[in-house]
Design an enzyme around this catalytic site. Structure first.
Site, PDB file in Angstrom:
ATOM      1  N   GLU A 189       0.830  -1.213   0.000  1.00  0.00           N
ATOM      2  CA  GLU A 189       0.000   0.000   0.000  1.00  0.00           C
ATOM      3  C   GLU A 189       0.862   1.261   0.000  1.00  0.00           C
ATOM      4  O   GLU A 189       0.529   2.250  -0.635  1.00  0.00           O
ATOM      5  CB  GLU A 189      -0.920   0.015   1.229  1.00  0.00           C
ATOM      6  CG  GLU A 189      -2.005  -1.043   1.209  1.00  0.00           C
ATOM      7  CD  GLU A 189      -3.012  -0.813   0.093  1.00  0.00           C
ATOM      8  OE1 GLU A 189      -2.645  -0.981  -1.087  1.00  0.00           O
ATOM      9  OE2 GLU A 189      -4.165  -0.482   0.392  1.00  0.00           O
ATOM     10  N   THR A 249      -5.092   7.197  -5.342  1.00  0.00           N
ATOM     11  CA  THR A 249      -5.213   7.417  -3.897  1.00  0.00           C
ATOM     12  C   THR A 249      -4.299   8.572  -3.464  1.00  0.00           C
ATOM     13  O   THR A 249      -4.697   9.419  -2.651  1.00  0.00           O
ATOM     14  CB  THR A 249      -4.861   6.125  -3.132  1.00  0.00           C
ATOM     15  OG1 THR A 249      -5.797   5.127  -3.527  1.00  0.00           O
ATOM     16  CG2 THR A 249      -4.952   6.307  -1.628  1.00  0.00           C
TER      17      THR A 249
HETATM   18  N1  HSE Z   1      -8.046   5.182   3.792  1.00  0.00           N
HETATM   19  C1  HSE Z   1      -7.512   5.258   2.459  1.00  0.00           C
HETATM   20  C2  HSE Z   1      -7.867   6.605   1.886  1.00  0.00           C
HETATM   21  C3  HSE Z   1      -8.096   4.163   1.642  1.00  0.00           C
HETATM   22  O1  HSE Z   1      -9.031   6.984   1.978  1.00  0.00           O
HETATM   23  O2  HSE Z   1      -6.992   7.290   1.342  1.00  0.00           O
HETATM   24  C4  HSE Z   1      -7.638   4.126   0.221  1.00  0.00           C
HETATM   25  O3  HSE Z   1      -8.346   3.082  -0.439  1.00  0.00           O
END
Ligand code: HSE
Length: 307
Positions: free
Chosen positions: A128, A181
């Site tokens: 991630e 993201t």
């Molecule tokens: N919590 C993360 C965000 C999840 O909202 O950036 C990304 O899938």
């Protein structure tokens, strides 16, 4: 056992009020992967079908997650990975998380489970980090543990699995645009007010309580995001219309799935979730936006062997 074929599920992170701490696991959407032991040490990605992503081990989230796990072991062999992507990158339903979680989960199975689920989460988080710049766990934890997961703490990592009520279904609609993201994190503000945090904490507590007690109305009332949704929703075409149409149709609540652009709704019962899917798609048709739509029960197990 030298080879496993697995299903690596898609996930919905944040679930409105739990930015970076809450996530849920989907059952009908996900990637397939084959992980095989090989004589050569290290990790090799030999096939990547369905998405245009790097195959070099150190540039691919699956490779990085796998290498992080290998660092903790002293093996005289390695692994090769075939990835069959059904989850589009940048869709907001945990594409990178599925690849990272699937890799370490399958490697752990092939090695006779030397690691706990929590340790696997920490390895998958490195994938991630490569994908978004932040090692968030709210997609990889539900992909590995199933159900809903709450990251009570990142340091040290403390993850709580929360059972989903049996009639809870998710509808997810993915407008055909990509939102990275990293980009949707860059629009967020770094400080929030006391007033905003009071509203958010109240809803997060309400949602967790509603999940444990199968109180669907409470779940619905708690699906509110005071902090992130107002800033991110501007990146998603038709967000307000789709969310409002889902709730008017009978969904318990709706919001941005992960970092978007997918929009999710939770409903009581499959029939309602399908009705909500129809309403959401009609809204996008009116707006002339292409989409993919999925209806899924909550997956209580996470990754699973399919062959
Ligand atoms: N919590 C993360 C965000 C999840 O909202 O950036 C990304 O899938």
């Amino acid at each position: 056992m030298n080879e496993l074929k697995i299903f690596a599920p898609a996930t919905i992170a944040n679930v409105s009020c739990g930015f970076d701490v809450l996530g849920l696991c989907l059952d009908t959407v996900g990637d397939e992967m084959i992980i095989r032991k090989i004589a050569e040490k290290g990790i090799k990605i030999t096939k990547l079908v369905g998405q245009d992503l790097p195959m070099e081990t150190d540039k691919n989230v699956a490779g990085v997650a796998g290498l992080t796990m290998l660092e903790k072991l002293d093996l005289n062999h390695g692994f090769e990975i075939e990835i069959y992507k059904n989850i589009k990158a940048g869709s907001g339903i945990g594409s990178s998380a599925a690849s990272s979680a699937g890799t370490v989960w399958a490697m752990n199975e092939l090695l006779g489970k030397p690691f706990t689920a929590k340790e696997l989460v920490s390895f998958a988080m490195e994938g991630e980090k490569l994908a978004s710049g932040t090692a968030h766990a709210d997609n990889v934890a539900p992909a590995l543990l199933g159900d809903f997961t709450l990251i009570r703490s990142y340091t040290p990592l403390d993850i709580i699995k929360i059972p989903a009520p049996s009639k809870l279904y998710a509808t997810v609609i993915h407008p055909q645009i990509e939102v990275k993201t990293s980009d949707s994190r860059s629009v967020l503000k770094q400080n929030i007010s006391l007033k905003e945090s009071i509203i958010q904490i109240g809803n997060l507590g309400g949602l967790i309580s509603g999940l444990y007690t199968s109180d669907y109305d409470l779940i619905g009332r708690s699906l509110h995001d005071e902090i992130v949704e107002p800033l991110r929703s501007i990146l998603i075409p038709g967000f307000k219309e789709v969310k409002e149409s889902a709730i008017a149709c009978g969904a318990l609540g709706a919001g941005i799935s992960g970092s978007g652009p997918s929009i999710f709704a939770l409903s009581k019962g499959k029939e309602m979730a399908e009705k909500v899917a129809k309403t959401m798609t009609e809204t996008y048709k009116t707006l002339n936006i292409d989409y993919d739509v999925h209806v899924s029960k909550i997956n209580s197990k996470g990754c699973r062997i399919i062959g």
